[in-house]
Structures are given as C-alpha cells and as structure tokens.
Design a protein around this motif. Structure first.
Motif, PDB file in Angstrom:
ATOM      1  N   SER A  77      -3.800   0.331  -1.316  1.00 39.78           N
ATOM      2  CA  SER A  77      -3.618  -0.414  -2.409  1.00 39.78           C
ATOM      3  C   SER A  77      -3.869  -1.996  -2.334  1.00 39.78           C
ATOM      4  O   SER A  77      -3.981  -2.342  -1.103  1.00 39.78           O
ATOM      5  CB  SER A  77      -2.239  -0.067  -2.956  1.00 39.78           C
ATOM      6  N   LYS A 111     -11.760  -2.804   0.330  1.00 37.64           N
ATOM      7  CA  LYS A 111     -11.834  -2.510  -1.174  1.00 37.64           C
ATOM      8  C   LYS A 111     -10.637  -1.690  -1.619  1.00 37.64           C
ATOM      9  O   LYS A 111     -10.293  -0.616  -1.118  1.00 37.64           O
ATOM     10  CB  LYS A 111     -13.014  -1.989  -1.579  1.00 37.64           C
ATOM     11  N   ALA A 112      -9.509  -2.305  -2.404  1.00 38.63           N
ATOM     12  CA  ALA A 112      -8.400  -1.612  -3.024  1.00 38.63           C
ATOM     13  C   ALA A 112      -8.868  -0.355  -3.628  1.00 38.63           C
ATOM     14  O   ALA A 112      -9.828  -0.519  -4.288  1.00 38.63           O
ATOM     15  CB  ALA A 112      -7.513  -2.348  -3.723  1.00 38.63           C
ATOM     16  N   GLY A 113      -8.040   0.737  -3.483  1.00 42.69           N
ATOM     17  CA  GLY A 113      -8.194   2.078  -4.369  1.00 42.69           C
ATOM     18  C   GLY A 113      -9.624   2.880  -3.843  1.00 42.69           C
ATOM     19  O   GLY A 113      -9.824   3.602  -4.489  1.00 42.69           O
ATOM     20  N   THR A 114     -10.117   2.232  -3.048  1.00 39.66           N
ATOM     21  CA  THR A 114     -11.467   3.013  -2.535  1.00 39.66           C
ATOM     22  C   THR A 114     -11.166   3.763  -0.986  1.00 39.66           C
ATOM     23  O   THR A 114     -10.677   2.914  -0.097  1.00 39.66           O
ATOM     24  CB  THR A 114     -12.461   1.790  -2.328  1.00 39.66           C
ATOM     25  N   LYS A 115     -11.586   4.764  -0.726  1.00 42.17           N
ATOM     26  CA  LYS A 115     -11.739   5.645   0.500  1.00 42.17           C
ATOM     27  C   LYS A 115     -12.374   4.724   1.629  1.00 42.17           C
ATOM     28  O   LYS A 115     -13.541   4.333   1.426  1.00 42.17           O
ATOM     29  CB  LYS A 115     -12.068   7.026   0.544  1.00 42.17           C
ATOM     30  N   ALA A 137      -3.735   9.018  -1.136  1.00 46.00           N
ATOM     31  CA  ALA A 137      -4.016   7.868  -0.763  1.00 46.00           C
ATOM     32  C   ALA A 137      -4.788   8.436   0.667  1.00 46.00           C
ATOM     33  O   ALA A 137      -5.636   7.504   1.046  1.00 46.00           O
ATOM     34  CB  ALA A 137      -3.011   7.006  -0.470  1.00 46.00           C
ATOM     35  N   THR A 148      -7.027   4.924   1.677  1.00 44.45           N
ATOM     36  CA  THR A 148      -7.288   4.443   0.445  1.00 44.45           C
ATOM     37  C   THR A 148      -6.293   3.383   0.113  1.00 44.45           C
ATOM     38  O   THR A 148      -4.963   3.561  -0.524  1.00 44.45           O
ATOM     39  CB  THR A 148      -7.228   5.463  -0.809  1.00 44.45           C
ATOM     40  N   MET A 172       0.776  -1.145  -0.042  1.00 46.56           N
ATOM     41  CA  MET A 172      -0.074  -0.063   0.152  1.00 46.56           C
ATOM     42  C   MET A 172       0.883   1.122  -0.016  1.00 46.56           C
ATOM     43  O   MET A 172       1.844   1.364   0.615  1.00 46.56           O
ATOM     44  CB  MET A 172      -0.709  -0.068   1.218  1.00 46.56           C
TER      45      MET A 172
END
Lengths: 130, 384
Positions: free
Chosen positions: B342, B287-291, A7, B340, A1
């Motif tokens: 990855s 959920k990857a890529g989701t806030k 992010a 968020t 991550m």
C-alpha cells in the motif's frame, strides 16, 4: 501497508494448498529433495591445478596530519596499511589505548612507551569519541 | 600496483555507517570489483548486489580476509607440500597430485562467513574491520576429507586436537603465526574438508590457493587458507589465535551488555541463521498496489534453512516465502515471495528459522568484537 491474504498472493495459495504460481526468477525453482551434506564424486574427471604468480597491490596512503602523524606513520605502516584504521568508528581514548596495547603486546609491534603515547594521542584526536 | 583508499581514484561505495566511504577496487589479482576495507593485508568485501545473482558467490567476487601481511604471491604446484605431523604414526609430506589424485574426492556447498561480518552495524560501535554484510560467500567446495588425510597418517591414541597453519606469516617474526585448531572428533567427522577447488575452479590465491580448510557450519576463522601444515596435538592448543582470539561471551547469541563483567569468554564456533533481501535496496520506491517480487538468500548457520518469512508490520505477523533449490544444509538458499504494498513507507523484515528451530532475533547482539551478528534485517522502502 496492509498485510492480508490479498496483499500477499502466496499466503492464500499456501492456505489453499495450491501450487505457488508466482515464480518468475529463473534462478529460483521449487525445492527438490534435500541434497546430502557431503557428496563423494564418483567417476570424476581429473582436476589439474596450475601454478599461480600474482602481484598484490600496495598502498601509499599515510595517516593525515603531518607532524602529528609522524609516529604512527613510522611505526604502524610496516605491518598494515592505513585504510582500516581510518575507517574505524570514533572510539574513546581508552579503547584506542587498548588497541595499540594489543598491537604491541599480542602482535609484537616494536613500539616503545613514548611512541605508544604519541600513537594513542593521534588516534584519540583523529578518531576519538567521548 | 598501488591501491590506497580514495586516492585510488575509482568508483567509491557508501556503506550505511560512518565513516561510510570505501573505494570499489579492481586492483586485486583474480578479483573483480571489491569493496576495499584494507589494502595490506587485504580485506576485501563482496559488493552486496552480487548476492542477488544466485546462491553461489563467484570466485572473483568472494570476500577476502587475511591477518598477516606476508602472503606468498607465487605458488608452484610442483613443489608445494602439505605436511601432517605431531601425534601420528607416520608423518606425511603430501604433494598436490597425491591429494587430488590419490584420495577420494568430495564436494560440498557451504557458506564461509567472517566472524565479524556486519560488524559495522554493531551499536555501540566496536573496533575491527568495519564490514557491512559482504564478508560472506557460498561456494561448492571440492577436495578431500580431512579424515582421509588423518587416517593416512594414523592418529595415535591420546590425540585431542588438530591444528592448522597456512603459508602466511606476520611481518614481525615474534608475532603469533595464524593457526587454528579443531577438536580431533570434529576434525575426523568426515565433513571437514581440505578444498582444492571452489565453484569448479582452483581457489583464487587470495582465497587460499592451493588448499583451504573447509569447516562446514563454522565461522571462517577456522577455514585456514594456503593450508600447508597439519599438526595432531596430544594437549590443548595454547597458541594465541585459538586460546586468546576470536572469543565470544558464553551467552545465548553471544549477547552481552557493553561493560558487563564476569562473563566466561569462549571460542566462537558454529554459525547462526541469517537472511537478506537481495533484489530491493534500502530506499527503493515500489509501485503501490502492484505485485512486487521480493527475493533474497538465507542460511541456517550450522544446519539447513527450515523457513524464511517476511513481515511488513514490524514483526507482529509473518508470512511465508517459497524456498529455492536445496544445495545442501550448509549452503545459501534462495527464497522469494510477492508483496503488494500500500502507498506509504514500507519496512520489509526478513527472518530465517533453521532446521534446529533457531530463529533470528529481532534485536542484534552486542559483544566487544562484533561477532555473530544475526539480527533480523529490515529494508526500508517507499510505495507510491
């Protein structure tokens, strides 16, 4: 991550000095001025305490092992139920000896030397480690 | 009613250390589902999801810890008396009405935490109640200042300490009755309280009805339950529980090496900062890529929360969170942030810095009693 401003939306917002806009949980609000540590209640309404009567549960759990558990069951369950003992981590025999010694000498459990040996042996066998 | 471990035959919970299984019991009066650590004397842990519901821990979920098994199950508010004796001008025997109606009422939000909260995570393992993180709670305490009670009795010159005892007793009469002392200056600081209510209601019996000492910022061992006797002492308290129990090494963070000798052992006192994620459980998938909203609670120990920060890179970098409403420096404080993630494994770390500048350490401490555990917590998640 990855961690970067993109992010973590609040990091960008904090740097930009913007109002943080992601508060979604109703129980959390932006901080008001700190409250004083102790607050005297003025004009408080009467507070009335009511007598209480409850039943505390008992435990029928015994130390498992039949005859090998006879001494520990006879000596230890009058002051405490078995549950916390059985959820202890495995400990070296010397540690169990120290615990039983504390029960006898600090907490005055009426246990004689022969019984102590049997209790320590049981614990070291049941819950022992190297 | 009989409650006995797994034989109780209801829901069980798994704690993250061996042996992991505990019953989730509803068998205790004035309590909802609690993690059963011991039936008698009761040791009941608050299920951790309770801490996501807000900064105040409901009375029916508040953890329970008793030392001795002789606990009165009936308290008559008409006949109960709180005695104040010892090195005072005038000994007192106060009724509850005199305390509730006759002295100024104060309110204070404060965390009550067992000295051994989180002991089960200590490595190498140590004996004692194998608590996970639920031997703590936060309440709005209502009561009177201990100082006001001491002033009414009139503390004589030469007094040094004040000792507190409750209605509970050991099964074996020769065993040391549970008592704790505070230095007179501390007892008279105007913050130490005698509480008759928590969160707007009278105390559950198992949390000390009708009166409990509240020692803000200090570990719960001092918060004597069913408080019935206050003794003003003119000499150091030599009783077992003050002198020989609840001792920690006199080192930063009460940290030492297993087997280390030559250390000075001193009574545990002030709490240290802690913080927890409360809305995501270890092992959860995001959920990857989701806030994703992350929130939790923190407390500063003996002072307020200055900041709570998150890390997802093993503690190399830290990012701020937003703190919730300030209920006072001794209270839990909520915090939240958005991440968020990855795709992949996510180790989410959270750390609190208190207003005194004390920061949670990366590594947990070790001492033979498993006291003062406050290392940075990590929640292991997956993002997919």
């Amino acid at each position: 991550m990855q961690i970067n401003g993109a992010a973590l939306g609040f990091a960008v917002a904090a740097i930009a000095g913007l109002t943080l806009a992601f508060i979604g949980h109703p129980a959390v609000q932006l901080p008001p001025p700190p409250a004083p540590a102790a607050v005297a209640s003025s004009g408080a309404t009467a507070f009335v305490l009511k007598s209480v009567s409850v039943d505390l549960p008992t435990s029928t759990e015994v130390f498992p092992g039949g005859a090998t558990a006879e001494t520990i069951n006879a000596n230890c369950l009058s002051c405490h139920s078995a549950g916390m003992v059985l959820t202890q981590p495995n400990l070296p025999k010397a540690a169990w000896h120290g615990i039983v010694d504390k029960m006898i000498h600090a907490y005055k459990a009426p246990v004689d030397d022969g019984e102590m040996t049997a209790i320590v042996d049981y614990l070291a066998t049941t819950k022992g480690s190297k | 009613m009989v409650v006995s471990g797994s034989a109780w035959g209801q829901a069980a919970v798994d704690l993250p250390f061996a042996p992991s299984e505990r019953a989730l019991t509803k068998g205790f009066p004035q309590k909802g589902p609690m993690i059963l650590q011991r039936t008698r004397p009761p040791l009941l842990e608050t299920p951790f999801e309770v801490f996501d519901r807000g900064v105040f821990t409901h009375n029916d979920s508040f953890y329970v810890r008793w030392h001795w098994a002789v606990i009165p199950t009936e308290i008559d508010v008409g006949t109960f008396r709180l005695s104040v004796r010892g090195h005072v001008d005038k000994e007192l025997s106060l009724t509850l009405k005199e305390i509730v109606d006759g002295l100024p009422r104060v309110e204070l939000a404060a965390v009550n935490q067992c000295s051994g909260n989180s002991r089960g995570f200590t490595e190498p393992r140590v004996p004692g109640a194998q608590w996970a993180n639920g031997a703590m709670g936060n309440a709005k305490w209502m009561g009177v200042r201990l100082k006001d009670v001491l002033d009414r009795a009139g503390v004589k010159a030469g007094a040094t300490a004040v000792r507190f005892a409750g209605l509970d007793d050991p099964v074996v009469p020769e065993a040391p009755k549970f008592m704790k002392s505070l230095a007179l200056d501390h007892a008279s600081d105007g913050e130490v309280m005698i509480a008759y209510a928590m969160n707007g209601e009278q105390l559950p019996l198992l949390n000390g009805f009708p009166l409990r000492l509240v020692v803000p910022g200090w570990y719960s061992t001092y918060w004597v339950k069913m408080l019935a006797r206050i003794e003003v002492l003119a000499a150091p308290d030599e009783n077992f529980w003050t002198r020989n129990a609840y001792l920690i090494p006199d080192t930063p963070g009460a940290d030492m090496k297993p087997g280390q000798t030559g250390l000075t052992m001193v009574p545990i006192t002030r709490m240290v900062p802690r913080s927890f994620v409360t809305n995501l459980k270890d092992g959860a998938t995001l959920k990857a890529g989701t806030k994703t909203l992350v929130r939790g609670i923190a407390f500063g120990g003996d002072t307020g929360v200055k900041s709570v920060e998150l890390s997802v890179d093993g503690g190399k970098s830290w990012l701020p969170t937003v703190l919730g409403r300030d209920e006072g420096k001794y209270s839990f404080r909520q915090w939240q942030a958005e991440v968020t993630p990855s795709a992949g494994d996510v180790a989410l770390m959270v750390r609190c810095t208190n207003d005194g500048g004390l920061v949670q350490p990366m590594a947990n401490n070790w001492n033979p009693s498993g006291f003062m555990h406050n290392g940075i917590e990590t929640v292991h998640l997956k993002a997919a």
